[in-house]
Write an enzyme that holds these catalytic residues in place. Structure first.
Site, PDB file in Angstrom:
ATOM      1  CG  HIS A  48      -1.927  -1.123   1.167  1.00  0.00           C
ATOM      2  ND1 HIS A  48      -2.890  -1.232   0.186  1.00  0.00           N
ATOM      3  CD2 HIS A  48      -2.093  -2.192   1.969  1.00  0.00           C
ATOM      4  CE1 HIS A  48      -3.608  -2.307   0.401  1.00  0.00           C
ATOM      5  NE2 HIS A  48      -3.141  -2.924   1.475  1.00  0.00           N
ATOM      6  CB  CYS A  49       3.940   2.034  -1.109  1.00  0.00           C
ATOM      7  SG  CYS A  49       5.231   3.252  -1.437  1.00  0.00           S
ATOM      8  N   GLY A  50       2.515   4.470  -2.666  1.00  0.00           N
ATOM      9  CA  GLY A  50       2.368   5.152  -3.945  1.00  0.00           C
ATOM     10  C   GLY A  50       3.284   4.589  -5.019  1.00  0.00           C
TER      11      GLY A  50
ATOM     12  CB  THR B 132       2.332  -0.489  -4.635  1.00  0.00           C
ATOM     13  OG1 THR B 132       2.627  -0.247  -3.246  1.00  0.00           O
ATOM     14  CG2 THR B 132       1.938  -1.940  -4.802  1.00  0.00           C
TER      15      THR B 132
END
Length: 182
Positions: free
Chosen positions: A53-55, A57
């Protein structure tokens, strides 16, 4: 028979000695088993700390593309999920399912662990020592050239398929298969 036994012992000792210290690690696999990093000693290895859940990803797409395109020629991509930046799922099965369902990840994934600080996995401590650069965010990458002759630290914002990344490992790959003749 004794000569064969001695030869096998010597061969296994020589194989173990061929593993560079940087890759002399066995890490638990995300979905069980273990990943013996020594098996990649003669290949370029792109190591990435990942999070679901990372920008950044969506970089999984480029990582998988590199693995599919260049894996047959020798490139290895290994993902190391980490919650050091509070953006990773809790359970290994959730992480594996997320990576497979959303990005079709087929490259090896290690179990979730720490990638920086005093709690960092020993392998990441070795990468940090080799480059003097610790991950400051998810999707930090390390390119380990064959024989661990050189380790390049690659910032999060640099896409895995950026020319400076590909150009760094391309010379170490096996040549492409000859085009099939009709």
């Amino acid at each position: 028979m004794r000569i064969l036994s001695v030869a096998l012992v010597l061969a296994s000792q020589m194989a173990a000695a061929a593993c560079p210290a940087l890759l002399d690690y066995k890490v638990p696999g995300l979905m069980g088993g273990e990943i013996n990093l020594c098996q990649y000693a003669d290949r370029p290895v792109l190591v990435v700390n990942t999070a679901s859940h990372c920008g950044f990803t969506p970089q999984f797409t480029q990582l998988e593309s590199l693995y599919k395109q260049y894996g047959p020629r020798g490139l290895v991509v290994v993902g190391f999920p980490s919650n050091d930046f509070f953006q990773e799922l809790d359970k290994p099965a959730e992480i594996g399912q997320f990576c497979q369902a959303n990005y079709g990840v087929t490259f090896p994934m290690a179990s979730k662990g720490h990638v920086r600080g005093s709690d960092a996995q020993p392998f990441f401590k070795a990468l940090i020592a080799a480059t003097d650069d610790a991950p400051s965010w998810n999707f930090h990458k390390y390119l380990i050239l064959p024989g661990a002759s050189k380790v390049v630290s690659i910032a999060t914002r640099t896409k895995p398929d950026a020319s400076e990344v590909v150009d760094a490992f391309l010379p170490y790959l096996q040549p492409p298969a000859a085009a099939a003749q009709p």
